[in-house]
Design an enzyme around this catalytic site. Structure first.
Site, PDB file in Angstrom:
ATOM      1  N   ASP A  38       0.861  -1.183   0.000  1.00 13.63           N
ATOM      2  CA  ASP A  38       0.000   0.000   0.000  1.00 13.63           C
ATOM      3  C   ASP A  38       0.897   1.232   0.000  1.00 13.63           C
ATOM      4  O   ASP A  38       1.957   1.245   0.623  1.00 13.63           O
ATOM      5  CB  ASP A  38      -0.881  -0.045   1.254  1.00 13.63           C
ATOM      6  N   GLN A  72     -10.866   7.030  -6.259  1.00 13.29           N
ATOM      7  CA  GLN A  72     -11.493   7.685  -5.120  1.00 13.29           C
ATOM      8  C   GLN A  72     -12.820   8.296  -5.577  1.00 13.29           C
ATOM      9  O   GLN A  72     -13.261   8.080  -6.691  1.00 13.29           O
ATOM     10  CB  GLN A  72     -10.553   8.733  -4.528  1.00 13.29           C
ATOM     11  N   ASP A  92      -8.234  -7.101   0.987  1.00  9.25           N
ATOM     12  CA  ASP A  92      -7.320  -7.172   2.134  1.00  9.25           C
ATOM     13  C   ASP A  92      -8.010  -6.532   3.319  1.00  9.25           C
ATOM     14  O   ASP A  92      -8.888  -5.678   3.156  1.00  9.25           O
ATOM     15  CB  ASP A  92      -6.010  -6.427   1.841  1.00  9.25           C
ATOM     16  N   CYS A 101     -13.503 -26.622   9.292  1.00 13.90           N
ATOM     17  CA  CYS A 101     -12.363 -25.771   8.941  1.00 13.90           C
ATOM     18  C   CYS A 101     -11.084 -26.607   8.875  1.00 13.90           C
ATOM     19  O   CYS A 101     -10.790 -27.380   9.793  1.00 13.90           O
ATOM     20  CB  CYS A 101     -12.204 -24.648   9.968  1.00 13.90           C
ATOM     21  N   CYS A 124      -7.997 -25.575   9.148  1.00 13.12           N
ATOM     22  CA  CYS A 124      -6.828 -24.912   9.721  1.00 13.12           C
ATOM     23  C   CYS A 124      -6.207 -25.727  10.866  1.00 13.12           C
ATOM     24  O   CYS A 124      -6.850 -26.571  11.485  1.00 13.12           O
ATOM     25  CB  CYS A 124      -7.174 -23.502  10.198  1.00 13.12           C
ATOM     26  N   CYS A 156      -8.206 -25.554  14.257  1.00 12.36           N
ATOM     27  CA  CYS A 156      -9.421 -26.361  14.358  1.00 12.36           C
ATOM     28  C   CYS A 156      -9.124 -27.862  14.338  1.00 12.36           C
ATOM     29  O   CYS A 156      -9.886 -28.651  14.901  1.00 12.36           O
ATOM     30  CB  CYS A 156     -10.385 -25.997  13.235  1.00 12.36           C
ATOM     31  N   HIS A 196      -6.626 -19.329  12.504  1.00  6.94           N
ATOM     32  CA  HIS A 196      -8.005 -19.677  12.148  1.00  6.94           C
ATOM     33  C   HIS A 196      -8.680 -18.550  11.381  1.00  6.94           C
ATOM     34  O   HIS A 196      -9.307 -18.788  10.335  1.00  6.94           O
ATOM     35  CB  HIS A 196      -8.838 -20.015  13.385  1.00  6.94           C
TER      36      HIS A 196
END
Length: 376
Positions: free
Chosen positions: A95, A191, A268, A306, A308, A311, A337
């Protein structure tokens, strides 16, 4: 680098503008729609690169403003660039720092030349111009860099937004002139605040510059949440179909699903790791406070569907214990997670678009009366 930043649309939803694509970069392809974890200071907070890979992350973010303040772009360049410095082998986007300059710096002066502000770290005065932002990003070495823009906060008058939007366009042309690395793609930022006509004018002007990609900026800056889909719906269809479209700073199920339906490809947001640091998790679009008493003796995983690491190995009771105890591991496991949750939500959208069932399968999030993630 000819062809290094091509975008190919692979599938299109028959009922919406949702699409599946692949965006080529020097550090590998980015499959879209995608959620990009935010690594502000060359690190996604509490998560290692290997853990990011396991969570399914493709492209990640760094931030020009923060990296300029610490450790400085010269040091990052000496280390071989961001990829080497943070040991991330995949694509990176930086950014420009525009949003942070305008949102985090209480003492700042905006002129046509750029922005002068006082560093929150040591109090010294710093000048960031479009040319300086590009120079910093060239040294950081990300695959995708963002144009320096003026991001008007909400609320702002129409006149203030119009002036900021016009200045953003002038600054973009200066960014293009300053950019000197063919292995980095410069994205422009649309913008225009909450005003559809200003957004449309900006989109038309920016697309004439034929950049490798375009972002919709200036959302999630304090405006009511219901404004966001109207802004996106008014803007995304005006951006080239042959280029990736990036909605900046958005990361809820509802916002992402509706933006994908409008034709957006990339997202993001700091939400996953920020929530984790406060003991909150995202489960199937709901936001849970894991410190709640009902989780104290709940031995189920956060989400049995999930994939991950968290989990697959730990219970709600254990995670609640970690948070209550102030253990650092809580930040790690909850971040893993939450990141996986949003990354895989986008992967599910991708698969649904490919099979042309996106509109039906994600209708819960596409309805006008759909709620933002609820608190449990």
């Amino acid at each position: 680098m000819a062809g290094a930043f091509e975008f190919e649309c692979l599938a299109q939803c028959s009922q919406t503008n949702a699409r599946v694509g692949v965006f080529s970069t020097p550090h590998g392809p980015v499959e879209t729609p995608c959620f990009m974890p935010v690594g502000t200071l060359a690190t996604v907070k509490a998560v290692t690169p290997d853990q990011l890979v396991a969570a399914g992350a493709g492209m990640i973010l760094g931030n020009t403003y923060h990296l300029h303040l610490q450790p400085g772009e010269n040091l990052v360049a000496a280390a071989g660039g961001l990829h080497q410095f943070m040991s991330w082998k995949g694509p990176i986007l930086t950014d420009s720092g525009g949003f942070q300059v305008f949102s985090l710096s209480a003492l700042r002066t905006i002129t046509e030349e750029g922005v002068k502000f006082r560093s929150p770290r040591d109090g010294r005065m710093i000048d960031i111009t479009p040319e300086k932002s590009i120079q910093i990003q060239n040294q950081l070495g990300a695959d995708v860099i963002m144009a320096f823009d003026e991001c008007p906060p909400y609320p702002a008058t129409r006149e203030q937004v119009e002036l900021a939007t016009e200045r953003t366009y002038r600054w973009l042309k200066r960014c293009i002139s300053a950019h000197n690395r063919s292995d980095q793609a410069l994205f422009g930022i649309v913008q225009g605040g909450i005003y559809p006509d200003l957004r449309a004018k900006a989109a038309v002007e920016l697309t004439k510059l034929d950049l490798p990609g375009y972002a919709i900026g200036g959302v999630s800056v304090g405006e009511p949440a219901e404004f966001i889909p109207h802004i996106v719906n008014a803007t995304a269809p005006l951006l080239p179909k042959s280029k990736p479209r990036y909605l900046m700073g958005v990361g809820t199920y509802r916002e992402m699903a509706r933006a994908v339906a409008a034709g957006v490809d990339m997202f993001d947001c700091v939400i996953p790791t920020r929530l984790a640091r406060h003991g909150a998790v995202m489960v199937q679009g709901e936001r849970w406070n894991i410190k709640n008493a009902k989780f104290r003796d709940d031995f189920q995983p956060l989400d049995e569907t999930c994939p991950c690491y968290t989990c697959q190995n730990f219970s709600r009771a254990y995670l609640s214990h970690l948070v209550r105890s102030g253990e650092i591991l809580a930040h790690v496991l909850l971040s893993i997670h939450n990141l996986t949750e949003l990354i895989h939500f986008n992967k599910r959208m991708r698969k649904a678009i490919q099979e042309d069932r996106f509109a039906s399968e994600f209708s819960r999030w596409l309805r006008d009366d759909a709620m933002v993630e609820s608190e449990r």
